[in-house]
Design a protein around this motif. Structure first.
Motif, PDB file in Angstrom:
ATOM      1  N   GLY A   1       1.023  -3.060  15.363  1.00  0.00           N
ATOM      2  CA  GLY A   1       0.341  -4.348  15.379  1.00  0.00           C
ATOM      3  C   GLY A   1      -0.971  -4.355  14.617  1.00  0.00           C
ATOM      4  O   GLY A   1      -1.368  -5.382  14.057  1.00  0.00           O
ATOM      5  N   LYS A   2      -1.645  -3.212  14.573  1.00  0.00           N
ATOM      6  CA  LYS A   2      -2.930  -3.129  13.861  1.00  0.00           C
ATOM      7  C   LYS A   2      -2.757  -3.296  12.348  1.00  0.00           C
ATOM      8  O   LYS A   2      -3.719  -3.613  11.648  1.00  0.00           O
ATOM      9  CB  LYS A   2      -3.629  -1.807  14.157  1.00  0.00           C
ATOM     10  N   LEU A   3      -1.556  -3.059  11.841  1.00  0.00           N
ATOM     11  CA  LEU A   3      -1.311  -3.253  10.413  1.00  0.00           C
ATOM     12  C   LEU A   3      -1.428  -4.721  10.018  1.00  0.00           C
ATOM     13  O   LEU A   3      -1.758  -5.046   8.886  1.00  0.00           O
ATOM     14  CB  LEU A   3       0.086  -2.759  10.026  1.00  0.00           C
ATOM     15  N   PHE A   4      -1.149  -5.605  10.964  1.00  0.00           N
ATOM     16  CA  PHE A   4      -1.020  -7.025  10.653  1.00  0.00           C
ATOM     17  C   PHE A   4      -2.184  -7.866  11.154  1.00  0.00           C
ATOM     18  O   PHE A   4      -2.010  -8.999  11.582  1.00  0.00           O
ATOM     19  CB  PHE A   4       0.320  -7.539  11.191  1.00  0.00           C
ATOM     20  N   VAL A   5      -3.371  -7.314  11.063  1.00  0.00           N
ATOM     21  CA  VAL A   5      -4.594  -8.062  11.329  1.00  0.00           C
ATOM     22  C   VAL A   5      -5.110  -8.513   9.964  1.00  0.00           C
ATOM     23  O   VAL A   5      -5.541  -7.695   9.156  1.00  0.00           O
ATOM     24  CB  VAL A   5      -5.640  -7.178  12.052  1.00  0.00           C
ATOM     25  N   PHE A   6      -5.036  -9.801   9.714  1.00  0.00           N
ATOM     26  CA  PHE A   6      -5.385 -10.318   8.385  1.00  0.00           C
ATOM     27  C   PHE A   6      -6.778 -10.935   8.404  1.00  0.00           C
ATOM     28  O   PHE A   6      -6.950 -12.140   8.278  1.00  0.00           O
ATOM     29  CB  PHE A   6      -4.326 -11.324   7.919  1.00  0.00           C
ATOM     30  N   ASP A   7      -7.772 -10.078   8.537  1.00  0.00           N
ATOM     31  CA  ASP A   7      -9.153 -10.538   8.637  1.00  0.00           C
ATOM     32  C   ASP A   7      -9.897 -10.532   7.310  1.00  0.00           C
ATOM     33  O   ASP A   7     -11.015 -11.017   7.222  1.00  0.00           O
ATOM     34  CB  ASP A   7      -9.910  -9.681   9.660  1.00  0.00           C
ATOM     35  N   ASN A   8      -9.288  -9.981   6.268  1.00  0.00           N
ATOM     36  CA  ASN A   8      -9.982  -9.844   4.988  1.00  0.00           C
ATOM     37  C   ASN A   8      -8.982  -9.911   3.832  1.00  0.00           C
ATOM     38  O   ASN A   8      -9.163  -9.250   2.824  1.00  0.00           O
ATOM     39  CB  ASN A   8     -10.732  -8.503   4.990  1.00  0.00           C
ATOM     40  N   LEU A   9      -7.939 -10.693   4.001  1.00  0.00           N
ATOM     41  CA  LEU A   9      -6.809 -10.709   3.075  1.00  0.00           C
ATOM     42  C   LEU A   9      -7.223 -11.022   1.637  1.00  0.00           C
ATOM     43  O   LEU A   9      -6.802 -10.337   0.704  1.00  0.00           O
ATOM     44  CB  LEU A   9      -5.758 -11.709   3.552  1.00  0.00           C
ATOM     45  N   VAL A  10      -8.053 -12.016   1.449  1.00  0.00           N
ATOM     46  CA  VAL A  10      -8.429 -12.422   0.092  1.00  0.00           C
ATOM     47  C   VAL A  10      -9.185 -11.296  -0.621  1.00  0.00           C
ATOM     48  O   VAL A  10      -8.900 -10.984  -1.781  1.00  0.00           O
ATOM     49  CB  VAL A  10      -9.254 -13.730   0.110  1.00  0.00           C
ATOM     50  N   ASN A  11     -10.137 -10.661   0.069  1.00  0.00           N
ATOM     51  CA  ASN A  11     -10.892  -9.570  -0.556  1.00  0.00           C
ATOM     52  C   ASN A  11      -9.979  -8.403  -0.924  1.00  0.00           C
ATOM     53  O   ASN A  11     -10.110  -7.822  -2.005  1.00  0.00           O
ATOM     54  CB  ASN A  11     -12.013  -9.086   0.356  1.00  0.00           C
ATOM     55  N   TYR A  12      -9.054  -8.049  -0.021  1.00  0.00           N
ATOM     56  CA  TYR A  12      -8.123  -6.967  -0.331  1.00  0.00           C
ATOM     57  C   TYR A  12      -7.237  -7.332  -1.519  1.00  0.00           C
ATOM     58  O   TYR A  12      -6.994  -6.500  -2.393  1.00  0.00           O
ATOM     59  CB  TYR A  12      -7.233  -6.633   0.876  1.00  0.00           C
ATOM     60  N   LEU A  13      -6.753  -8.552  -1.538  1.00  0.00           N
ATOM     61  CA  LEU A  13      -5.861  -8.977  -2.616  1.00  0.00           C
ATOM     62  C   LEU A  13      -6.580  -8.946  -3.965  1.00  0.00           C
ATOM     63  O   LEU A  13      -6.044  -8.426  -4.955  1.00  0.00           O
ATOM     64  CB  LEU A  13      -5.316 -10.375  -2.326  1.00  0.00           C
ATOM     65  N   ILE A  14      -7.797  -9.454  -4.006  1.00  0.00           N
ATOM     66  CA  ILE A  14      -8.575  -9.422  -5.254  1.00  0.00           C
ATOM     67  C   ILE A  14      -8.860  -7.966  -5.652  1.00  0.00           C
ATOM     68  O   ILE A  14      -8.720  -7.593  -6.818  1.00  0.00           O
ATOM     69  CB  ILE A  14      -9.884 -10.226  -5.113  1.00  0.00           C
ATOM     70  N   GLY A  15      -9.247  -7.143  -4.689  1.00  0.00           N
ATOM     71  CA  GLY A  15      -9.491  -5.720  -4.979  1.00  0.00           C
ATOM     72  C   GLY A  15      -8.248  -5.041  -5.514  1.00  0.00           C
ATOM     73  O   GLY A  15      -8.301  -4.260  -6.471  1.00  0.00           O
ATOM     74  N   TYR A  16      -7.108  -5.331  -4.915  1.00  0.00           N
ATOM     75  CA  TYR A  16      -5.822  -4.752  -5.339  1.00  0.00           C
ATOM     76  C   TYR A  16      -5.484  -5.173  -6.766  1.00  0.00           C
ATOM     77  O   TYR A  16      -5.031  -4.359  -7.579  1.00  0.00           O
ATOM     78  CB  TYR A  16      -4.749  -5.217  -4.355  1.00  0.00           C
ATOM     79  N   ILE A  17      -5.739  -6.440  -7.073  1.00  0.00           N
ATOM     80  CA  ILE A  17      -5.486  -6.949  -8.428  1.00  0.00           C
ATOM     81  C   ILE A  17      -6.417  -6.261  -9.427  1.00  0.00           C
ATOM     82  O   ILE A  17      -5.980  -5.867 -10.520  1.00  0.00           O
ATOM     83  CB  ILE A  17      -5.629  -8.483  -8.472  1.00  0.00           C
ATOM     84  N   LEU A  18      -7.687  -6.094  -9.064  1.00  0.00           N
ATOM     85  CA  LEU A  18      -8.629  -5.402  -9.956  1.00  0.00           C
ATOM     86  C   LEU A  18      -8.172  -3.971 -10.234  1.00  0.00           C
ATOM     87  O   LEU A  18      -8.191  -3.510 -11.387  1.00  0.00           O
ATOM     88  CB  LEU A  18     -10.037  -5.387  -9.354  1.00  0.00           C
ATOM     89  N   VAL A  19      -7.760  -3.263  -9.192  1.00  0.00           N
ATOM     90  CA  VAL A  19      -7.264  -1.891  -9.372  1.00  0.00           C
ATOM     91  C   VAL A  19      -6.005  -1.905 -10.238  1.00  0.00           C
ATOM     92  O   VAL A  19      -5.843  -1.068 -11.131  1.00  0.00           O
ATOM     93  CB  VAL A  19      -6.985  -1.211  -8.010  1.00  0.00           C
ATOM     94  N   GLY A  20      -5.127  -2.866 -10.007  1.00  0.00           N
ATOM     95  CA  GLY A  20      -3.906  -2.975 -10.803  1.00  0.00           C
ATOM     96  C   GLY A  20      -4.192  -3.226 -12.273  1.00  0.00           C
ATOM     97  O   GLY A  20      -3.592  -2.604 -13.148  1.00  0.00           O
ATOM     98  N   ILE A  21      -5.127  -4.120 -12.544  1.00  0.00           N
ATOM     99  CA  ILE A  21      -5.507  -4.393 -13.937  1.00  0.00           C
ATOM    100  C   ILE A  21      -6.105  -3.138 -14.570  1.00  0.00           C
ATOM    101  O   ILE A  21      -5.754  -2.774 -15.691  1.00  0.00           O
ATOM    102  CB  ILE A  21      -6.492  -5.582 -14.013  1.00  0.00           C
ATOM    103  N   GLY A  22      -6.989  -2.469 -13.843  1.00  0.00           N
ATOM    104  CA  GLY A  22      -7.577  -1.228 -14.359  1.00  0.00           C
ATOM    105  C   GLY A  22      -6.518  -0.190 -14.644  1.00  0.00           C
ATOM    106  O   GLY A  22      -6.560   0.501 -15.664  1.00  0.00           O
ATOM    107  N   SER A  23      -5.526  -0.090 -13.778  1.00  0.00           N
ATOM    108  CA  SER A  23      -4.457   0.892 -13.968  1.00  0.00           C
ATOM    109  C   SER A  23      -3.565   0.536 -15.154  1.00  0.00           C
ATOM    110  O   SER A  23      -3.076   1.418 -15.859  1.00  0.00           O
ATOM    111  CB  SER A  23      -3.605   0.991 -12.702  1.00  0.00           C
ATOM    112  N   MET A  24      -3.353  -0.757 -15.375  1.00  0.00           N
ATOM    113  CA  MET A  24      -2.539  -1.174 -16.518  1.00  0.00           C
ATOM    114  C   MET A  24      -3.248  -0.903 -17.841  1.00  0.00           C
ATOM    115  O   MET A  24      -2.593  -0.656 -18.852  1.00  0.00           O
ATOM    116  CB  MET A  24      -2.183  -2.657 -16.415  1.00  0.00           C
ATOM    117  N   LEU A  25      -4.575  -0.961 -17.830  1.00  0.00           N
ATOM    118  CA  LEU A  25      -5.328  -0.719 -19.052  1.00  0.00           C
ATOM    119  C   LEU A  25      -5.210   0.731 -19.499  1.00  0.00           C
ATOM    120  O   LEU A  25      -5.195   1.007 -20.681  1.00  0.00           O
ATOM    121  CB  LEU A  25      -6.798  -1.104 -18.872  1.00  0.00           C
ATOM    122  N   CYS A  26      -5.167   1.617 -18.538  1.00  0.00           N
ATOM    123  CA  CYS A  26      -5.019   3.041 -18.826  1.00  0.00           C
ATOM    124  C   CYS A  26      -5.348   3.809 -17.546  1.00  0.00           C
ATOM    125  O   CYS A  26      -5.857   3.252 -16.590  1.00  0.00           O
ATOM    126  CB  CYS A  26      -5.955   3.478 -19.959  1.00  0.00           C
TER     127      CYS A  26
END
Length: 172
Positions: free
Chosen positions: A66-91
């Motif tokens: 149940g602790k996996l599904f506490v969505f208290d910061n979803l937008v920040n995590y999603l933006i952070g994940y996208i930033l990491v993904g973009i950085g990883s795609m660059l090289c």
């Protein structure tokens, strides 16, 4: 300031922690993997997983699905994940520079851009240790996936204990 990576100690401690509560860690890891089907929630679920690892490591708090599904910061995590993904795609190097972004969001509650900047600054000052850490953690998590992914249910939490231990060592 650079801190010496202690992979052997972190890995051994991670394994000991996972062994103590193997079934809960396997189940939580399985559910986290299944949550990966939904890209939108995966970053928050991963952040919550890291928090559970840290709570267990420091307080002995048992993992709960149940602790996996506490969505208290979803937008920040999603933006952070996208930033990491973009950085990883660059090289590899830009992705590596953002290695600490999601842990910083999880543990310090930082905004994604601030977490990315802090991760970049730390990784830039500690490029080789961060690279070695990323390789070792990737290897530990990935080696379990060789056996049809089943071993990953055990090696992934060990790798995440290593990540949390490294974060705490470098944080202090």
């Amino acid at each position: 300031m650079a801190v010496e990576n202690q992979f052997g100690d972190w890995g051994k401690a991670g394994w000991e922690n996972v062994k103590k509560d193997l079934v809960p860690w396997v189940l939580v890891t399985l559910v986290m993997g299944l949550a990966g089907i939904c890209f939108i929630i995966l970053p928050q679920v991963f952040g919550n997983y890291l928090k559970m690892v840290r709570e267990y490591k420091n307080n002995g708090t048992k993992p709960e699905i149940g602790k996996l599904f506490v969505f208290d910061n979803l937008v920040n995590y999603l933006i952070g994940y996208i930033l990491v993904g973009i950085g990883s795609m660059l090289c590899v190097v830009p992705g590596l520079m953002l290695f600490w972004t999601l842990p910083l969001i999880a543990f310090k509650g930082m905004a994604p851009v601030d977490a990315a900047k802090a991760s970049f600054a730390y990784a830039k000052a500690n490029l080789v240790p961060t690279l070695i850490l990323a390789i070792v953690i990737g290897f530990v998590a990935g080696v379990g996936n060789i056996a049809c992914g089943l071993g990953g249910l055990v090696t992934t939490p060990v790798a995440m204990f290593m990540l949390v231990s490294a974060y705490e060592a470098h944080e202090s």
